[in-house]
Write an enzyme that holds these catalytic residues in place. Structure first.
Site, mmCIF file in Angstrom:
data_model
loop_
_atom_site.group_PDB
_atom_site.id
_atom_site.type_symbol
_atom_site.label_atom_id
_atom_site.label_comp_id
_atom_site.label_asym_id
_atom_site.label_seq_id
_atom_site.Cartn_x
_atom_site.Cartn_y
_atom_site.Cartn_z
ATOM 1 N N GLY A 45 98.688 90.277 -42.501
ATOM 2 C CA GLY A 45 97.842 89.514 -43.417
ATOM 3 C C GLY A 45 96.923 88.555 -42.676
ATOM 4 O O GLY A 45 97.010 88.404 -41.458
ATOM 5 N N THR B 64 103.944 80.439 -47.454
ATOM 6 C CA THR B 64 103.651 81.123 -48.721
ATOM 7 C C THR B 64 103.739 80.110 -49.863
ATOM 8 O O THR B 64 104.668 79.300 -49.898
ATOM 9 C CB THR B 64 104.668 82.264 -48.931
ATOM 10 O OG1 THR B 64 104.621 83.099 -47.778
ATOM 11 C CG2 THR B 64 104.345 83.077 -50.175
ATOM 12 N N THR B 65 102.778 80.177 -50.774
ATOM 13 C CA THR B 65 102.725 79.169 -51.833
ATOM 14 C C THR B 65 103.275 79.727 -53.151
ATOM 15 O O THR B 65 103.395 80.942 -53.318
ATOM 16 C CB THR B 65 101.273 78.703 -52.066
ATOM 17 O OG1 THR B 65 100.436 79.859 -52.190
ATOM 18 C CG2 THR B 65 100.781 77.860 -50.909
ATOM 19 N N ALA C 81 106.062 74.413 -46.385
ATOM 20 C CA ALA C 81 104.950 73.466 -46.570
ATOM 21 C C ALA C 81 103.817 74.154 -47.319
ATOM 22 O O ALA C 81 103.267 75.149 -46.833
ATOM 23 C CB ALA C 81 104.455 72.944 -45.228
ATOM 24 N N PRO C 82 103.463 73.657 -48.497
ATOM 25 C CA PRO C 82 102.359 74.281 -49.239
ATOM 26 C C PRO C 82 101.010 74.052 -48.571
ATOM 27 O O PRO C 82 100.046 74.736 -48.882
ATOM 28 C CB PRO C 82 102.410 73.602 -50.611
ATOM 29 C CG PRO C 82 103.257 72.392 -50.456
ATOM 30 C CD PRO C 82 104.119 72.573 -49.249
ATOM 31 N N HIS D 231 86.388 75.128 -52.921
ATOM 32 C CA HIS D 231 86.944 76.302 -52.237
ATOM 33 C C HIS D 231 85.961 77.472 -52.278
ATOM 34 O O HIS D 231 85.017 77.482 -53.060
ATOM 35 C CB HIS D 231 88.270 76.724 -52.888
ATOM 36 C CG HIS D 231 89.437 75.888 -52.446
ATOM 37 N ND1 HIS D 231 89.740 74.673 -53.017
ATOM 38 C CD2 HIS D 231 90.358 76.088 -51.465
ATOM 39 C CE1 HIS D 231 90.805 74.157 -52.417
ATOM 40 N NE2 HIS D 231 91.201 74.991 -51.468
ATOM 41 N N LYS E 23 88.781 82.337 -54.677
ATOM 42 C CA LYS E 23 90.032 81.666 -55.072
ATOM 43 C C LYS E 23 90.288 81.892 -56.565
ATOM 44 O O LYS E 23 89.401 81.685 -57.395
ATOM 45 C CB LYS E 23 89.959 80.171 -54.754
ATOM 46 C CG LYS E 23 91.273 79.442 -55.006
ATOM 47 C CD LYS E 23 91.268 78.048 -54.418
ATOM 48 C CE LYS E 23 92.502 77.254 -54.805
ATOM 49 N NZ LYS E 23 93.747 77.862 -54.353
ATOM 50 N N GLY F 54 96.510 73.672 -55.580
ATOM 51 C CA GLY F 54 97.806 72.984 -55.562
ATOM 52 C C GLY F 54 97.687 71.636 -54.871
ATOM 53 O O GLY F 54 98.316 70.651 -55.284
#
Ligand code: NAD
Length: 263
Positions: free
Chosen positions: A11, A96-97, A121-122, A151, A155, A161
Site C-alpha cells: 500500500g 490504520t485508522t 496512533a491515528p 485535504h 478524501k 479525524g
C-alpha cells in the site's frame, strides 16, 4: 538492531514505511506482508537492498523473527493482524485508522495479557500531534475558535479525524465559548459544522493538497493561528520510527503519539 515486519507493504503508506525502515541504520526490514501484492519483489515497489518479496501471510513475520510489526492496512485486516501480534508476541505499531472505542477496549485487554505491546496512533505526523496539543493549551485564553482542515480531493470522509479530535480536545479544555451571532444563512453550511460547545469545523477538499489543518483562535483585539501541513507521506515517518523504537518499552496498549513525545 530492531527486526521489523510491515503489514500492508504494497500500500501507499506500507511502501513508505518499508523505505523509511530500510534507510534507518538501527532498524532492519525482515518481512513484508500484503495478500493483495504477494509475490512482488520489494525492489519493484521502490524499496531497494532488502532482497525481500511480499508475502501473503503473517507467518512470514514469525519465520523472520520480527520483533515489531507495523500495520497500515484496512480496519478489518488491522484487527486481525493485531490479534495475531498479541498471540505471537510481536510488538505492534499501528497507523490504520477507524478503531472504535470498543475495539480499543478489546485490544487493551488482549495486550494486557500478551508479552507483546502495541502503539496505535491515528496521526503519526509529530507536527499534527503538537498542533492539537497547542490548540488545547490555547483554548482557555480565547472565546472563539474555528478549525479548518484541508485535504486532497480523494478524501472520502469529512471532517477529518484529526479535526474532530482537535475540536473535541479544545472543547474539553474550555467551556467558555461565545455564541455564534449568525442569524441569516444565505448558503447552507456556510458556517461549517459546529460542536455543541460552539467550535466550528470546516472541511476544504482541493486537488493538489495532501493533509493540512489550521486552528484559528480569537479574543479581544488579537488572534492566534496554529497551522500544520503534511506535504507527503514521509511526514508520518519520524513518528512511525519513534513508535517502532518505543513500543518495546511501553507495556500494554498505548493510544496516540502524545505519550511517546512526553506531552
Ligand atoms: P492503501 O489502500 O494504499 O494500502 C492498504 C494496503 O493494505 C493495501 O496494499 C492492501 O492490499 C493491504 N492489505 C489489506 N488487507 C491486508 C492484510 N490482511 N494484511 C496485510 N495487508 C493488507 O492505504 P494507505 O493510504 O496506505 O492507508 C492505510 C491506512 O493508514 C488507512 O487506514 C489510512 O487511513 C491510514 N493512515 C494513517 C496515518 C497515520 O498517521 N496514522 C497516515 C496515513 C494513512
Amino acid at each position: 538492531m530492531v527486526r521489523v515486519g510491515v503489514f500492508g507493504a504494497g500500500g501507499r503508506m506500507g511502501q513508505t514505511v518499508c523505505q523509511a525502515v530500510t534507510a534507518d541504520p538501527e532498524l532492519e526490514l525482515v518481512a513484508a506482508v500484503d495478500p493483495f501484492h504477494a509475490g512482488i519483489d520489494l525492489a519493484q515497489l521502490g524499496v531497494h537492498g532488502t532482497g525481500l518479496q511480499v508475502q501473503a501471510s503473517p507467518q512470514a513475520l514469525d519465520d523472520a523473527a520480527a520483533e515489531v510489526a507495523v500495520d497500515f492496512t484496512v480496519l478489518e485486516a488491522a484487527r486481525e493482524n493485531l490479534g495475531w501480534c498479541a498471540d505471537s508476541g510481536v510488538h505492534a505499531v499501528v497507523g490504520t485508522t477507524g478503531f472504535t472505542a470498543d475495539d480499543l477496549q478489546d485490544l487493551r485487554k488482549q495486550f494486557d495479557v500478551s508479552r507483546a505491546n502495541a502503539v496505535i496512533a491515528p496521526n503519526f505526523a509529530i507536527g499534527a500531534v503538537l498542533m492539537m496539543r497547542f490548540a488545547e493549551l490555547a483554548a482557555p485564553y480565547f472565546e472563539t475558535a474555528e478549525v479548518i482542515e484541508l485535504h486532497h480531493d480523494a478524501k472520502l470522509d469529512a471532517p477529518s479525524g484529526t479535526a474532530m479530535l482537535t475540536a473535541q480536545r479544545m472543547a474539553h479544555a474550555s467551556k467558555e465559548w461565545a455564541p455564534d451571532p449568525t442569524e441569516t444563512i444565505a448558503l447552507e453550511n456556510a458556517r461549517g459544522a459546529a460542536l455543541p460547545e460552539g467550535i466550528h469545523v470546516h472541511s476544504v477538499r482541493l486537488r493538489g493538497l495532501v493533509a493540512h489543518q489550521e486552528v484559528l483562535l480569537g479574543t479581544t483585539g488579537q488572534s492566534l493561528s496554529i497551522r500544520h501541513d503534511s506535504y507527503d507521506r514521509t511526514s508520518f515517518m519520524p513518528g512511525v520510527l519513534l513508535a517502532i523504537r518505543a513500543v518495546q518499552h511501553r507495556p500494554g496498549l498505548t493510544v496516540g503519539l502524545d505519550a511517546l513525545l512526553g506531552l
